[in-house]
Design an enzyme around this catalytic site. Structure first.
Site, PDB file in Angstrom:
ATOM      1  CD  GLU A 255      -2.540  -1.008   0.471  1.00 25.39           C
ATOM      2  OE1 GLU A 255      -3.153  -0.288  -0.369  1.00 25.39           O
ATOM      3  OE2 GLU A 255      -3.538  -2.443   0.513  1.00 25.39           O
ATOM      4  CB  CYS A 294      -2.441   6.802   2.488  1.00 25.62           C
ATOM      5  SG  CYS A 294      -3.823   5.617   2.912  1.00 25.62           S
TER       6      CYS A 294
HETATM    7  P1  NAP Z   1       8.450   5.641   4.746  1.00 24.97           P
HETATM    8  O1  NAP Z   1       9.466   6.159   4.946  1.00 24.97           O
HETATM    9  O2  NAP Z   1       8.141   4.044   3.339  1.00 24.97           O
HETATM   10  O3  NAP Z   1       8.357   3.987   6.081  1.00 24.97           O
HETATM   11  C1  NAP Z   1       7.391   3.211   6.171  1.00 24.97           C
HETATM   12  C2  NAP Z   1       7.607   1.645   6.436  1.00 24.97           C
HETATM   13  O4  NAP Z   1       9.044   1.490   6.261  1.00 24.97           O
HETATM   14  C3  NAP Z   1       8.422   2.704   8.369  1.00 24.97           C
HETATM   15  O5  NAP Z   1       8.070   1.022   9.341  1.00 24.97           O
HETATM   16  C4  NAP Z   1       9.541   2.232   7.831  1.00 24.97           C
HETATM   17  O6  NAP Z   1      10.610   2.185   9.163  1.00 24.97           O
HETATM   18  C5  NAP Z   1       9.749   1.446   7.510  1.00 24.97           C
HETATM   19  N1  NAP Z   1      11.281   1.039   5.860  1.00 24.97           N
HETATM   20  C6  NAP Z   1      12.190   2.307   5.611  1.00 24.97           C
HETATM   21  N2  NAP Z   1      13.238   1.635   5.181  1.00 24.97           N
HETATM   22  C7  NAP Z   1      12.815  -0.075   4.928  1.00 24.97           C
HETATM   23  C8  NAP Z   1      13.870  -0.658   4.647  1.00 24.97           C
HETATM   24  N3  NAP Z   1      14.912  -0.406   3.522  1.00 24.97           N
HETATM   25  N4  NAP Z   1      13.693  -2.140   5.095  1.00 24.97           N
HETATM   26  C9  NAP Z   1      12.323  -2.411   5.466  1.00 24.97           C
HETATM   27  N5  NAP Z   1      11.941  -1.358   6.778  1.00 24.97           N
HETATM   28  C10 NAP Z   1      11.349   0.218   5.927  1.00 24.97           C
HETATM   29  O7  NAP Z   1       6.426   5.567   4.620  1.00 24.97           O
HETATM   30  P2  NAP Z   1       6.496   6.719   5.838  1.00 24.97           P
HETATM   31  O8  NAP Z   1       7.036   8.425   6.146  1.00 24.97           O
HETATM   32  O9  NAP Z   1       6.032   6.097   7.470  1.00 24.97           O
HETATM   33  O10 NAP Z   1       5.139   6.868   5.869  1.00 24.97           O
HETATM   34  C11 NAP Z   1       4.456   7.617   4.891  1.00 24.97           C
HETATM   35  C12 NAP Z   1       4.024   6.923   3.692  1.00 24.97           C
HETATM   36  O11 NAP Z   1       3.515   6.196   3.736  1.00 24.97           O
HETATM   37  C13 NAP Z   1       3.256   8.015   2.109  1.00 24.97           C
HETATM   38  O12 NAP Z   1       3.720   8.077   0.955  1.00 24.97           O
HETATM   39  C14 NAP Z   1       2.230   7.424   2.576  1.00 24.97           C
HETATM   40  O13 NAP Z   1       1.310   8.059   1.015  1.00 24.97           O
HETATM   41  C15 NAP Z   1       2.127   6.685   2.121  1.00 24.97           C
HETATM   42  N6  NAP Z   1       0.590   5.523   2.731  1.00 24.97           N
HETATM   43  C16 NAP Z   1       0.123   4.913   2.303  1.00 24.97           C
HETATM   44  C17 NAP Z   1      -1.100   4.452   3.119  1.00 24.97           C
HETATM   45  C18 NAP Z   1      -1.816   3.453   2.284  1.00 24.97           C
HETATM   46  O14 NAP Z   1      -2.460   2.410   3.121  1.00 24.97           O
HETATM   47  N7  NAP Z   1      -1.811   3.228   1.080  1.00 24.97           N
HETATM   48  C19 NAP Z   1      -1.718   4.500   4.687  1.00 24.97           C
HETATM   49  C20 NAP Z   1      -0.705   5.020   4.829  1.00 24.97           C
HETATM   50  C21 NAP Z   1       0.404   5.628   4.758  1.00 24.97           C
HETATM   51  P3  NAP Z   1      11.091   3.406   9.812  1.00 24.97           P
HETATM   52  O15 NAP Z   1      10.104   4.165  10.532  1.00 24.97           O
HETATM   53  O16 NAP Z   1      12.020   2.520  10.674  1.00 24.97           O
HETATM   54  O17 NAP Z   1      11.783   3.959   8.589  1.00 24.97           O
END
Ligand code: NAP
Length: 522
Positions: A255, A294
């Site tokens: 997602e 999102c």
């Molecule tokens: P993010 O930076 O991509 O992080 C998401 C998750 O991935 C976090 O738990 C992060 O951990 C983890 N992560 C990062 N790098 C990783 C790696 N190399 N290996 C494993 N895990 C890793 O996203 P965010 O800033 O938290 O959230 C915002 C984004 O999420 C927005 O773009 C939004 O559109 C999207 N979103 C989508 C939905 C949906 O249902 N489609 C819902 C909510 C949000 P850390 O925090 O420890 O880095």
């Protein structure tokens, strides 16, 4: 305070200084978290060897009962969760409720729809298929729960709902969960897991949580495990191309981010009921959770003849939004989650400004009510207008994860549909009109490029569930840019946590299999 992890059936404190969690209204540190030194391999092995067999020894109905008990435990600690959401996410209670009550509601929903699956341990897929010359030898497809661990990596904006919306169908399927919440807001998810563990609801190994950096978690996944990710498209690409994910052909659900749109029908003029509903919904979507959803509306598509009127109505409503520290009376919209997200959003606005003009941003005197105006992560609601959206690129591509949206005038309605599709695959589009034929046509036209389409006319003005609200009974996800994933959708969500197999054999054996299957065809 250091936020702990629960892995391998024990609470563990990560080594080293770790990462700071902050109160986003003031930018001050409130806790630290580290996953350094946690043995991810051992945590997954414990879940596979203890959690999985214990859950799979139960029936669907047994596990549905467990979900109901989890919901009760969480409901009993609801006030604590609101306090954490205020401190760590800067959430006013309305925003916290979407996350926390949304989580409890989703668990209750799965408890309810899981109970009728009864005493079975697998599901059928379709009916029997004749394979040979006579009827003695046939085939029956069935869905069997996976034996691995569901690793749930979540985004920062829904620490509660994000966890339980994934965990509910996993646990109902009999699949143990290892949650990896986003570091910035992991405290709430961790606290909920702690309460459930303390209440002794689940068998050992059924629920684990790793707070802090994911480190080598993906390296420890085995071929039976499942990976369900919510977050940015950039991280999704990293995960999908991880060598262990590729080597094991791991099942991955993504997602990701999305440039969702709201469309005002060509028949809808200023003063009409649908015009007012549209304006209200756009402002709600821009400001709830400070736009950190999102599913939030990022692109506002309106007939060119109504563009000025919509701009005026939106600006008037946005001007009434009080931004600040949610502890202050009257504050409607809180800060973003931290300074890094604020800076990211401000940079995103600058990128949009190359193709669009700012028509509202609170003006030069914008100041939050309370909080620290410099260290706090405040962003004013910002409305932009792009005059020639068909020729533009960035407005369809840059997701500003904050209270930001762009107004785009269209000519013919087909142009509006084409603009909605320029999001390259989105989670949701909504269409507001009094013309039912137009609403039905738009729904079908948009259904291939959107996971969900909300159509609103005045008859559902007071009853619809909203553009951004994800309902557990409806599909959540979207094609292309939105990640290509599917979550929720009621019992449809069980498919991800089951494996389908074709069983070929004597009709008598297949009949017996079918008699013992849950009364559901996925
Ligand atoms: P993010 O930076 O991509 O992080 C998401 C998750 O991935 C976090 O738990 C992060 O951990 C983890 N992560 C990062 N790098 C990783 C790696 N190399 N290996 C494993 N895990 C890793 O996203 P965010 O800033 O938290 O959230 C915002 C984004 O999420 C927005 O773009 C939004 O559109 C999207 N979103 C989508 C939905 C949906 O249902 N489609 C819902 C909510 C949000 P850390 O925090 O420890 O880095």
């Amino acid at each position: 305070m250091k936020v702990q992890s629960y892995a391998g059936g024990a609470w563990q404190v990560g080594e080293g200084g770790g990462t700071a969690l902050v109160d986003p209204a003031f930018g001050r540190e409130i806790a630290r978290v580290s996953s350094a030194g946690i043995d991810f391999g051992a945590a997954l092995t414990f879940a596979r060897t203890s959690g999985s067999p214990a859950l799979q020894a139960m029936t669907y109905a047994d596990r549905a009962l467990l979900l109901g008990r989890i919901a009760e435990v969480l409901a009993a600690h609801r006030d604590d969760y609101f306090a954490i959401a205020l401190e760590n996410s800067g959430s006013p209670s309305v925003d916290a409720s979407i996350d926390i009550d949304g989580a409890i509601f989703t668990l209750k929903h799965f408890a309810k729809i899981g109970a009728p699956l009864g005493a079975s341990r697998y599901l059928l897929d379709g009916g029997m298929l004749r394979l040979g010359k006579d009827e003695s030898f046939q085939a029956q497809h069935l869905w069997r729960p996976c034996r691995g661990v569901a690793v749930l990596i979540n985004a920062y904006n829904f620490p509660a709902w994000g966890l339980w919306a994934k965990a509910a169908p996993a646990l109902l399927s009999g699949v143990p969960v290892l949650a990896k919440p986003a570091t910035a807001t992991c405290w709430l998810a961790q606290r909920m897991v702690e309460d459930v563990i303390k209440a002794d609801v689940l068998p050992p190994g059924a629920l684990s949580i790793v707070c802090g950096d994911a480190g080598a978690l993906l390296d420890a996944l085995g071929p039976e495990d499942l990976l369900s990710f919510t977050g940015s498209a950039k991280t999704a690409r990293l995960l999908r191309s991880h060598v262990n994910v590729l080597r094991n052909s791991l099942r991955v659900n993504v997602e990701a981010d999305s440039l969702n749109s709201a469309l005002l029908g060509p028949d809808s003029v200023v003063g009409s009921a649908e015009f007012d509903l549209f304006v209200k919904e756009v402002v709600r979507e821009m400001t709830v959770k400070a736009g950190q959803k999102c599913t939030a509306i990022r692109r506002i598509l309106v007939p060119s003849g109504q563009a000025d009127a919509v701009a005026e109505a939106l600006t008037a409503r946005l001007a009434r939004v009080v931004v600040g520290d949610p502890r202050e009376t009257g504050v409607w919209m809180g800060p973003l989650v931290n300074a890094a997200q604020r800076d990211d959003a401000l940079q995103g606005i600058e990128r949009l400004k190359r193709e669009a003009e700012v028509i509202y941003d609170g003006g030069p005197d914008f100041a939050p009510l309370g909080g620290d105006p410099n260290r706090g992560a405040f962003v004013a609601p910002t409305l932009l207008r792009c005059e020639r959206p068909l020729q533009a690129q960035r407005v369809h591509d840059v997701e500003v994860f904050g209270p930001v949206a762009t107004l785009m005038p269209y000519g013919a309605f087909d142009e509006a549909l084409a603009l909605a599709r320029r999001g390259q695959g989105s989670l949701v589009a909504s269409v507001f009109s009094a013309d039912e034929n137009l609403l039905a046509r738009a729904a079908v036209e948009l259904a291939d490029s959107h996971g969900r389409v909300l159509v609103v006319n005045p008859t559902v003005g007071g009853t619809h569930t909203g553009h951004g609200n994800v309902m557990p009974m409806c599909l959540h996800g979207g094609p292309g840019r939105a990640g290509g994933g599917e979550e929720l959708g009621g019992l449809r969500s069980l498919a991800f946590y089951h494996r389908r197999a074709a069983i070929q054999g004597p009709v008598s054996v297949l009949d017996a299999l079918a008699r013992h299957a849950a009364p559901l065809t996925l």
